[in-house]
Design a protein around this motif. Structure first.
Motif, short mmCIF file in Angstrom:
data_model
loop_
_atom_site.label_atom_id
_atom_site.label_comp_id
_atom_site.label_asym_id
_atom_site.label_seq_id
_atom_site.Cartn_x
_atom_site.Cartn_y
_atom_site.Cartn_z
N LEU A 200 -46.11 35.98 -19.72
CA LEU A 200 -46.92 37.17 -20.01
C LEU A 200 -47.74 37.60 -18.80
O LEU A 200 -48.00 38.79 -18.61
N ALA A 201 -48.15 36.64 -17.98
CA ALA A 201 -48.97 36.96 -16.81
C ALA A 201 -48.24 37.81 -15.79
O ALA A 201 -48.86 38.46 -14.96
N VAL A 202 -46.91 37.82 -15.86
CA VAL A 202 -46.11 38.59 -14.90
C VAL A 202 -46.16 40.08 -15.21
O VAL A 202 -46.02 40.92 -14.34
N GLY A 203 -46.38 40.43 -16.48
CA GLY A 203 -46.38 41.84 -16.88
C GLY A 203 -47.67 42.55 -16.53
O GLY A 203 -48.74 41.94 -16.46
N GLY A 204 -47.57 43.85 -16.34
CA GLY A 204 -48.76 44.66 -16.08
C GLY A 204 -49.62 44.76 -17.32
O GLY A 204 -49.10 45.06 -18.40
N GLU A 246 -47.61 50.11 -8.31
CA GLU A 246 -47.79 48.79 -7.72
C GLU A 246 -46.66 47.85 -8.15
O GLU A 246 -46.14 47.08 -7.34
N GLY A 247 -46.27 47.92 -9.41
CA GLY A 247 -45.19 47.06 -9.90
C GLY A 247 -43.87 47.33 -9.18
O GLY A 247 -43.16 46.39 -8.81
N LEU A 248 -43.55 48.57 -8.99
CA LEU A 248 -42.31 48.92 -8.30
C LEU A 248 -42.38 48.52 -6.82
O LEU A 248 -41.42 47.98 -6.27
N ALA A 249 -43.53 48.77 -6.20
CA ALA A 249 -43.70 48.39 -4.79
C ALA A 249 -43.56 46.88 -4.61
O ALA A 249 -42.91 46.41 -3.67
N ALA A 250 -44.14 46.12 -5.50
CA ALA A 250 -44.05 44.66 -5.42
C ALA A 250 -42.60 44.20 -5.55
O ALA A 250 -42.15 43.30 -4.83
N PHE A 251 -41.87 44.83 -6.46
CA PHE A 251 -40.45 44.46 -6.63
C PHE A 251 -39.65 44.77 -5.37
O PHE A 251 -38.88 43.93 -4.89
N LEU A 252 -39.85 45.95 -4.81
CA LEU A 252 -39.08 46.35 -3.62
C LEU A 252 -39.46 45.51 -2.40
O LEU A 252 -38.62 45.25 -1.53
N GLU A 253 -40.72 45.10 -2.34
CA GLU A 253 -41.20 44.32 -1.21
C GLU A 253 -41.05 42.82 -1.43
O GLU A 253 -41.46 42.00 -0.61
N LYS A 254 -40.46 42.47 -2.57
CA LYS A 254 -40.19 41.06 -2.92
C LYS A 254 -41.44 40.19 -2.86
O LYS A 254 -41.48 39.12 -2.28
N ARG A 255 -42.50 40.70 -3.51
CA ARG A 255 -43.75 39.96 -3.61
C ARG A 255 -44.25 40.04 -5.04
O ARG A 255 -43.73 40.80 -5.86
N LYS A 256 -45.28 39.27 -5.35
CA LYS A 256 -45.88 39.34 -6.67
C LYS A 256 -46.74 40.58 -6.78
O LYS A 256 -47.37 41.00 -5.81
N ALA A 257 -46.77 41.15 -7.99
CA ALA A 257 -47.66 42.28 -8.23
C ALA A 257 -49.10 41.82 -8.20
O ALA A 257 -49.41 40.62 -8.38
#
Length: 260
Positions: A200-204, A246-257
């Motif tokens: 659950l902590a992974v979700g926005g 932020e969520g999309l940017a984190a995914f594209l940059e391969k980092r945690k949100a």
């Protein structure tokens, strides 16, 4: 936050609200209902809390209505009974609509209102020793305030049986009918909940709150032009939020949100 009847413990962004009437098997009376409502509202307003776990001290999760409270209520007039019932209904609704994920940690008996608490949570995890029942008809009552949440969890067909029979439902049967999501051994109960809270902590947090409201908006609606338009509107609006960017940017940059 500590209350005589409710204890709140924090572990990072996870808050556990403990029902603290172990000598009464965490049975409801007007005081426990008020304490639970107060505790839930405080956690709902706390931006540092990501997940709320509901648990019970002692042998039981919650045995439902306290017999002394029920005995007193039997002598109430209609207006007093209505006020009493509205307090319980408000507590359940506060739990069901809390703007963050909720998990019921059911380790023992969850009877009557206790079963309602488990059903009002988003997720229910039970130990193999857990037992459930809508036992109200045994007292000449009906599972009224808990009814919407139990119905949502197990469906009308199962409610037709258990609302009338008041049979005990063991953990295996609870899993079969969708009352709980997971059944584990007693020693695995807290690790399983920790596993779920980590997911659950992974979700926005804003997305989770919106997803929770969206489920209510979708329930029992036909898939027609109005519903299709509503789904398109929902995703278009949330895509424009800072959290989604932020969520999309984190995914594209391969980092945690940032919220993870």
């Amino acid at each position: 936050m500590t209350h005589e009847l409710v204890q709140i413990e924090r572990a990072g962004s996870v808050a556990t609200l403990w029902l603290n009437r172990p000598d009464k098997h965490n049975a409801f009376d007007e005081h426990l209902i008020a304490a639970i409502t107060e505790g839930l509202r405080a956690l709902g307003d706390d931006a540092t809390v990501r997940v709320v776990v509901l648990a019970g001290r002692g042998k039981s999760f919650s045995a439902g209505g306290d017999l002394d409270w029920m005995r007193r209520a039997a002598g109430f007039g209609f207006e007093q009974n209505l006020a009493d019932a509205n307090a319980l209904a408000t507590m359940l609704r506060t739990l069901a609509e809390l703007p963050k994920p909720t998990i019921a940690r059911v380790h023992g008996a969850a009877l009557g209102g206790g079963m309602g608490l488990a059903c009002a949570c988003d997720i229910a995890v039970a130990s193999e020793a857990a037992v459930f029942a809508t036992s109200e008809v045994r007292f000449g009552l009906i599972p009224a305030t808990i009814g919407p949440y139990v119905l949502r969890a197990i469906g009308a067909r199962q409610c037709r049986r258990y609302f009338q029979s008041a049979e005990r439902i063991d953990a295996t049967r609870a899993l079969q009918i969708g009352l709980v999501h997971e059944v584990v051994g007693a020693a695995a109960l807290d690790p399983k909940i920790a596993e779920i809270t980590a997911s659950l902590a992974v979700g926005g947090p804003q997305a989770q709150a919106r997803a929770k409201r969206f489920i209510a908006e979708l329930s029992d609606r036909p898939i027609d032009a109005a519903l299709v338009a509503a789904t398109a509107d929902a995703i278009a609006r949330i895509r424009a939020t800072d959290e989604a960017r932020e969520g999309l940017a984190a995914f594209l940059e391969k980092r945690k949100a940032s919220w993870a």
